[in-house]
Design an enzyme around this catalytic site. Structure first.
Site, PDB file in Angstrom:
ATOM      1  N   HIS A  27       8.368  -3.704   2.433  1.00 53.60           N
ATOM      2  CA  HIS A  27       9.106  -3.940   1.190  1.00 53.60           C
ATOM      3  C   HIS A  27       8.966  -2.717   0.303  1.00 53.60           C
ATOM      4  CE1 HIS A  27       5.714  -5.420  -1.698  1.00 53.60           C
ATOM      5  NE2 HIS A  27       5.204  -4.655  -0.760  1.00 53.60           N
ATOM      6  N   CYS A  37       4.393   1.974  -4.983  1.00 52.65           N
ATOM      7  CA  CYS A  37       5.035   0.767  -4.427  1.00 52.65           C
ATOM      8  C   CYS A  37       6.555   0.844  -4.488  1.00 52.65           C
ATOM      9  CB  CYS A  37       4.539  -0.486  -5.136  1.00 52.65           C
ATOM     10  SG  CYS A  37       2.807  -0.828  -4.785  1.00 52.65           S
ATOM     11  N   HIS A  41       7.004   0.552   2.197  1.00 56.13           N
ATOM     12  CA  HIS A  41       5.682   0.459   2.821  1.00 56.13           C
ATOM     13  C   HIS A  41       5.524  -0.940   3.398  1.00 56.13           C
ATOM     14  CE1 HIS A  41       5.134  -1.091  -1.247  1.00 56.13           C
ATOM     15  NE2 HIS A  41       4.096  -1.780  -0.791  1.00 56.13           N
ATOM     16  N   HIS A  43       2.955  -4.310   5.017  1.00 57.22           N
ATOM     17  CA  HIS A  43       1.719  -5.091   4.920  1.00 57.22           C
ATOM     18  C   HIS A  43       1.654  -6.053   6.096  1.00 57.22           C
ATOM     19  CE1 HIS A  43       1.049  -3.860   0.750  1.00 57.22           C
ATOM     20  NE2 HIS A  43       2.320  -4.155   0.499  1.00 57.22           N
ATOM     21  N   HIS A  78       8.366  -8.917  10.663  1.00 58.29           N
ATOM     22  CA  HIS A  78       8.925  -7.657  11.149  1.00 58.29           C
ATOM     23  C   HIS A  78      10.313  -7.370  10.564  1.00 58.29           C
ATOM     24  CE1 HIS A  78       5.514  -7.731  13.843  1.00 58.29           C
ATOM     25  NE2 HIS A  78       5.748  -6.445  14.088  1.00 58.29           N
ATOM     26  N   GLU A 129      -1.714  -9.907   0.325  1.00 59.54           N
ATOM     27  CA  GLU A 129      -0.975  -8.702   0.668  1.00 59.54           C
ATOM     28  C   GLU A 129      -1.898  -7.639   1.268  1.00 59.54           C
ATOM     29  OE1 GLU A 129       2.388  -6.874  -1.847  1.00 59.54           O
ATOM     30  OE2 GLU A 129       0.627  -5.658  -2.323  1.00 59.54           O
TER      31      GLU A 129
END
Length: 146
Positions: A27, A37, A41, A43, A78, A129
């Site tokens: 996201h 952010c 990137h 998670h 994914h 997260e």
């Protein structure tokens, strides 16, 4: 998956079901003030969904664990969260922050549950997260969303 201890929601129901899952997703926060952010990137999210109710269905379930996993993991794992309609845009309630992800998962689960004859409710969504950062979403008492 390691056993996790989650904050416990208070609720009046007799049964409580918890479904853990992990999903990998990317996201970005499309705002300049988001710092690093604001770049794409990823998670490995740890998610716990708490569902409660008083009546079991004909199979003896509040809800089938696999159905809840398909509803969330099957949709978001994914993927780039920003590509999903519910996370597209720049308004605060559509940016895929961990807070919005938790609320969106709640809304999706509760929308599914409202059509079940035994009427269970989602009472909490926990989204981790990173190893040190997580969000818990709970609806306000007496308010059903979705």
């Amino acid at each position: 998956m390691l056993t996790q201890i989650y904050p416990q929601p208070s609720h009046p129901y007799s049964f409580e079901l918890n479904k853990d899952m992990q999903m990998s997703a990317a996201h970005f926060i499309p705002r300049e003030d988001a710092g690093a952010c604001s770049r794409v990137h990823g998670h490995t999210y740890t998610i716990n969904i708490t569902i409660a109710g008083d009546e079991l269905n004909a199979s003896g379930f509040l809800v089938n664990f696999s159905t809840i996993k398909k509803l969330i993991h099957g949709e978001y794992d994914h993927t780039l969260l920003n590509d999903h309609q519910e996370f597209s845009g720049e308004s605060a309630d559509r940016i895929p922050s961990t807070e919005v992800v938790a609320k969106t998962i709640y809304d999706k689960v509760e929308a599914y549950l409202k059509d079940l004859n035994n009427r269970p409710h989602c009472v909490q969504v926990f989204v981790r997260e990173t190893p040190t950062s997580y969000v818990v979403y709970r609806p306000k008492p007496g308010v059903q969303h979705g």
